[in-house]
Motif scaffolding. Sequence first.
Motif, PDB file in Angstrom:
ATOM      1  N   VAL A   1      56.086  26.630  33.705  1.00  0.00           N
ATOM      2  CA  VAL A   1      54.953  27.187  33.389  1.00  0.00           C
ATOM      3  C   VAL A   1      54.248  26.118  32.353  1.00  0.00           C
ATOM      4  CG1 VAL A   1      53.503  29.058  32.231  1.00  0.00           C
ATOM      5  CG2 VAL A   1      55.706  29.528  33.679  1.00  0.00           C
ATOM      6  N   VAL A   2      53.001  25.784  32.516  1.00  0.00           N
ATOM      7  CA  VAL A   2      52.326  24.761  31.521  1.00  0.00           C
ATOM      8  C   VAL A   2      51.290  25.286  30.881  1.00  0.00           C
ATOM      9  CG1 VAL A   2      52.992  22.854  33.422  1.00  0.00           C
ATOM     10  CG2 VAL A   2      50.888  23.852  33.385  1.00  0.00           C
ATOM     11  N   PHE A   3      51.019  24.715  29.723  1.00  0.00           N
ATOM     12  CA  PHE A   3      49.890  24.992  29.010  1.00  0.00           C
ATOM     13  C   PHE A   3      49.367  23.632  28.487  1.00  0.00           C
ATOM     14  CE2 PHE A   3      52.598  28.695  28.992  1.00  0.00           C
ATOM     15  CZ  PHE A   3      51.562  29.726  28.947  1.00  0.00           C
ATOM     16  N   LEU A   4      47.998  23.620  28.536  1.00  0.00           N
ATOM     17  CA  LEU A   4      47.300  22.442  28.536  1.00  0.00           C
ATOM     18  C   LEU A   4      45.752  22.774  28.104  1.00  0.00           C
ATOM     19  CD1 LEU A   4      47.250  19.310  29.076  1.00  0.00           C
ATOM     20  CD2 LEU A   4      45.810  19.709  31.076  1.00  0.00           C
ATOM     21  N   PRO A   5      45.146  21.902  27.055  1.00  0.00           N
ATOM     22  CA  PRO A   5      43.663  22.142  26.441  1.00  0.00           C
ATOM     23  C   PRO A   5      42.794  21.949  27.580  1.00  0.00           C
ATOM     24  CG  PRO A   5      45.043  21.005  24.827  1.00  0.00           C
ATOM     25  CD  PRO A   5      45.921  20.979  26.198  1.00  0.00           C
ATOM     26  N   ILE A   6      41.635  22.531  27.386  1.00  0.00           N
ATOM     27  CA  ILE A   6      40.700  22.117  28.404  1.00  0.00           C
ATOM     28  C   ILE A   6      39.806  20.795  28.305  1.00  0.00           C
ATOM     29  CG2 ILE A   6      40.304  24.674  29.182  1.00  0.00           C
ATOM     30  CD1 ILE A   6      37.823  24.610  27.202  1.00  0.00           C
ATOM     31  N   ASN A   7      40.092  20.070  27.312  1.00  0.00           N
ATOM     32  CA  ASN A   7      39.638  18.911  27.117  1.00  0.00           C
ATOM     33  C   ASN A   7      40.185  17.977  28.110  1.00  0.00           C
ATOM     34  OD1 ASN A   7      41.918  18.944  25.367  1.00  0.00           O
ATOM     35  ND2 ASN A   7      41.313  16.900  24.842  1.00  0.00           N
ATOM     36  N   ASN A   8      41.345  18.000  28.431  1.00  0.00           N
ATOM     37  CA  ASN A   8      42.046  17.071  29.389  1.00  0.00           C
ATOM     38  C   ASN A   8      41.745  17.460  31.032  1.00  0.00           C
ATOM     39  OD1 ASN A   8      44.620  16.225  30.947  1.00  0.00           O
ATOM     40  ND2 ASN A   8      44.634  15.076  29.114  1.00  0.00           N
ATOM     41  N   ASP A   9      41.508  16.191  31.654  1.00  0.00           N
ATOM     42  CA  ASP A   9      41.105  16.182  32.951  1.00  0.00           C
ATOM     43  C   ASP A   9      42.061  17.145  33.953  1.00  0.00           C
ATOM     44  OD1 ASP A   9      38.875  14.879  32.443  1.00  0.00           O
ATOM     45  OD2 ASP A   9      39.582  12.899  33.163  1.00  0.00           O
ATOM     46  N   ALA A  10      43.428  17.129  33.507  1.00  0.00           N
ATOM     47  CA  ALA A  10      44.421  17.651  34.241  1.00  0.00           C
ATOM     48  C   ALA A  10      44.149  19.356  34.474  1.00  0.00           C
ATOM     49  CB  ALA A  10      45.793  17.465  33.702  1.00  0.00           C
ATOM     50  N   LYS A  11      42.986  19.841  33.579  1.00  0.00           N
ATOM     51  CA  LYS A  11      42.944  21.251  33.702  1.00  0.00           C
ATOM     52  C   LYS A  11      42.443  21.630  34.909  1.00  0.00           C
ATOM     53  CE  LYS A  11      37.828  20.365  32.421  1.00  0.00           C
ATOM     54  NZ  LYS A  11      38.119  19.019  32.180  1.00  0.00           N
TER      55      LYS A  11
ATOM     56  N   GLU B   1      41.931  26.784  24.763  1.00  0.00           N
ATOM     57  CA  GLU B   1      40.777  26.535  24.547  1.00  0.00           C
ATOM     58  C   GLU B   1      40.434  25.189  23.432  1.00  0.00           C
ATOM     59  OE1 GLU B   1      37.593  27.625  25.250  1.00  0.00           O
ATOM     60  OE2 GLU B   1      38.639  28.897  26.842  1.00  0.00           O
ATOM     61  N   ARG B   2      41.573  25.149  22.663  1.00  0.00           N
ATOM     62  CA  ARG B   2      41.567  23.992  21.833  1.00  0.00           C
ATOM     63  C   ARG B   2      43.175  23.723  21.410  1.00  0.00           C
ATOM     64  NH1 ARG B   2      39.627  28.289  18.849  1.00  0.00           N
ATOM     65  NH2 ARG B   2      40.635  29.116  17.180  1.00  0.00           N
ATOM     66  N   VAL B   3      43.394  22.510  20.935  1.00  0.00           N
ATOM     67  CA  VAL B   3      44.879  21.958  20.819  1.00  0.00           C
ATOM     68  C   VAL B   3      45.701  23.179  19.801  1.00  0.00           C
ATOM     69  CG1 VAL B   3      44.378  19.602  21.187  1.00  0.00           C
ATOM     70  CG2 VAL B   3      44.194  20.493  18.821  1.00  0.00           C
ATOM     71  N   ASN B   4      44.787  23.742  19.106  1.00  0.00           N
ATOM     72  CA  ASN B   4      45.678  24.863  18.084  1.00  0.00           C
ATOM     73  C   ASN B   4      45.042  26.327  18.522  1.00  0.00           C
ATOM     74  OD1 ASN B   4      42.925  24.407  17.360  1.00  0.00           O
ATOM     75  ND2 ASN B   4      43.374  24.370  14.982  1.00  0.00           N
ATOM     76  N   ASP B   5      44.656  26.464  19.847  1.00  0.00           N
ATOM     77  CA  ASP B   5      44.560  27.829  20.332  1.00  0.00           C
ATOM     78  C   ASP B   5      45.411  28.819  19.800  1.00  0.00           C
ATOM     79  OD1 ASP B   5      43.803  30.000  21.621  1.00  0.00           O
ATOM     80  OD2 ASP B   5      43.217  29.103  23.443  1.00  0.00           O
ATOM     81  N   PRO B   6      45.149  29.803  19.044  1.00  0.00           N
ATOM     82  CA  PRO B   6      46.195  30.825  18.729  1.00  0.00           C
ATOM     83  C   PRO B   6      46.805  31.748  19.665  1.00  0.00           C
ATOM     84  CG  PRO B   6      43.899  31.387  17.984  1.00  0.00           C
ATOM     85  CD  PRO B   6      43.707  30.048  18.379  1.00  0.00           C
ATOM     86  N   SER B   7      45.909  31.923  20.752  1.00  0.00           N
ATOM     87  CA  SER B   7      46.299  32.676  21.864  1.00  0.00           C
ATOM     88  C   SER B   7      47.360  32.303  22.629  1.00  0.00           C
ATOM     89  CB  SER B   7      45.164  33.033  22.784  1.00  0.00           C
ATOM     90  OG  SER B   7      44.766  31.983  23.536  1.00  0.00           O
ATOM     91  N   THR B   8      47.810  30.857  22.466  1.00  0.00           N
ATOM     92  CA  THR B   8      48.796  30.087  23.231  1.00  0.00           C
ATOM     93  C   THR B   8      50.143  30.872  23.224  1.00  0.00           C
ATOM     94  OG1 THR B   8      47.611  28.186  23.267  1.00  0.00           O
ATOM     95  CG2 THR B   8      49.706  28.091  24.027  1.00  0.00           C
ATOM     96  N   ALA B   9      50.561  31.022  21.773  1.00  0.00           N
ATOM     97  CA  ALA B   9      51.835  31.639  21.513  1.00  0.00           C
ATOM     98  C   ALA B   9      52.097  32.962  22.260  1.00  0.00           C
ATOM     99  CB  ALA B   9      52.051  31.565  20.063  1.00  0.00           C
TER     100      ALA B   9
ATOM    101  N   PRO C   1      49.648  20.203  23.846  1.00  0.00           N
ATOM    102  CA  PRO C   1      48.354  20.139  23.107  1.00  0.00           C
ATOM    103  C   PRO C   1      47.572  18.918  22.752  1.00  0.00           C
ATOM    104  CG  PRO C   1      50.447  21.069  21.941  1.00  0.00           C
ATOM    105  CD  PRO C   1      50.846  20.295  22.814  1.00  0.00           C
ATOM    106  N   THR C   2      47.542  18.198  23.895  1.00  0.00           N
ATOM    107  CA  THR C   2      47.080  16.676  23.623  1.00  0.00           C
ATOM    108  C   THR C   2      45.454  16.579  23.409  1.00  0.00           C
ATOM    109  OG1 THR C   2      46.776  14.708  24.649  1.00  0.00           O
ATOM    110  CG2 THR C   2      46.468  16.623  26.238  1.00  0.00           C
ATOM    111  N   GLN C   3      45.234  15.798  22.615  1.00  0.00           N
ATOM    112  CA  GLN C   3      43.680  15.489  21.999  1.00  0.00           C
ATOM    113  C   GLN C   3      43.255  14.622  23.313  1.00  0.00           C
ATOM    114  OE1 GLN C   3      43.541  13.845  18.120  1.00  0.00           O
ATOM    115  NE2 GLN C   3      45.296  15.210  17.503  1.00  0.00           N
ATOM    116  N   ASN C   4      44.046  13.742  24.110  1.00  0.00           N
ATOM    117  CA  ASN C   4      43.690  12.952  25.136  1.00  0.00           C
ATOM    118  C   ASN C   4      42.851  13.716  26.244  1.00  0.00           C
ATOM    119  OD1 ASN C   4      44.877  10.671  23.635  1.00  0.00           O
ATOM    120  ND2 ASN C   4      46.647  11.496  24.600  1.00  0.00           N
ATOM    121  N   LYS C   5      41.930  13.015  26.729  1.00  0.00           N
ATOM    122  CA  LYS C   5      41.112  13.466  27.797  1.00  0.00           C
ATOM    123  C   LYS C   5      41.539  12.920  29.241  1.00  0.00           C
ATOM    124  CE  LYS C   5      36.269  13.797  29.202  1.00  0.00           C
ATOM    125  NZ  LYS C   5      36.509  13.549  30.873  1.00  0.00           N
ATOM    126  N   THR C   6      42.144  11.827  29.222  1.00  0.00           N
ATOM    127  CA  THR C   6      42.692  11.382  30.544  1.00  0.00           C
ATOM    128  C   THR C   6      43.778  12.053  31.045  1.00  0.00           C
ATOM    129  OG1 THR C   6      42.340   9.161  29.478  1.00  0.00           O
ATOM    130  CG2 THR C   6      43.734   9.039  31.531  1.00  0.00           C
TER     131      THR C   6
END
Length: 289
Positions: A218-228, A238-246, A199-204
């Motif tokens: 299986v991976v989970f990553l916020p859409i703010n990161n370029d690896a999306k 959708e964000r680092v604390n996206d409630p739907s992830t769990a 759940p990184t805040q980094n964009k890189t």
Amino acid sequence: MSKKTVYFKSTNLLIEEIKKQNNIEILKEPNSLIKLFKKQTFPDIYFHSGILDEKAMKYIKNSKITISNSFSVKNLIIQKSKLSSEKIEVIYPSINIDYKNIDELKEKYIEKFDFFPTTKLIFFTAKNFKTSGIKEFLEICSSITYPDFRVIIAGSKQQIANLNFSLTKYSKLKDKLILLEDYKNIDELFLISDIFILPTQNKTFATNILKAMFCECVVFLPINNDAKEIIDVYASMERVNDPSTAFKIDAVLYDDRELNKIKIENKEKAMECILENNLNKFNQILSQI
């Protein structure tokens, strides 16, 4: 055939391999004295990384080709430089992992960490725990309802020591945590794990996402990161604390068929970025200059 010149600000697996080629010359940054009395030369290929500052823009505009590690960065370069798309190429970060038989490897860790063969493993590792979302990771894991899982967290001795101070807040995970300090065989942890959450805040571009995919996680990553760009919509947060992830994690943990399907798909995607394939992509770009 004359050598082609390459310049980079920071090295990586691909660049280290390129440096071994006889047809490549690494361009060095001129010192201030040379800059005063001699016209600066620019490379045939510039590997861009980091901030798009004035220096980076100078190299981008004067090199024959610029290589970025994501399409997000490519689009940003085009927007700022007004160069044509053909002058910017994308090569994702490279993977070079000694792939081992996962079933055999897992047997070793079952004995080492004392869990069942059916236990699902959720993994987290990063250079900087805080900006990579360790707090959010633990909150996500605390919300998982699937009963038989363990959580592996690997980091430096200092990171693990700092983490221990905050673990009292996550009582649900008390008997599920495996904390590893300065662990030597990080690649093995990727290989035995089922799920990797960052759940990184980094964009890189988060290269660990590629590693995890290659190792059939299986991976989970916020859409703010370029690896999306390399993950599917289901894996996006959708964000680092996206409630739907769990809820998403529970869904795949309860469905072995879907879990294995995603694992295989992720491995296939990541295979495109193995070091050998990326080196071929580079040499193809080189041949067209």
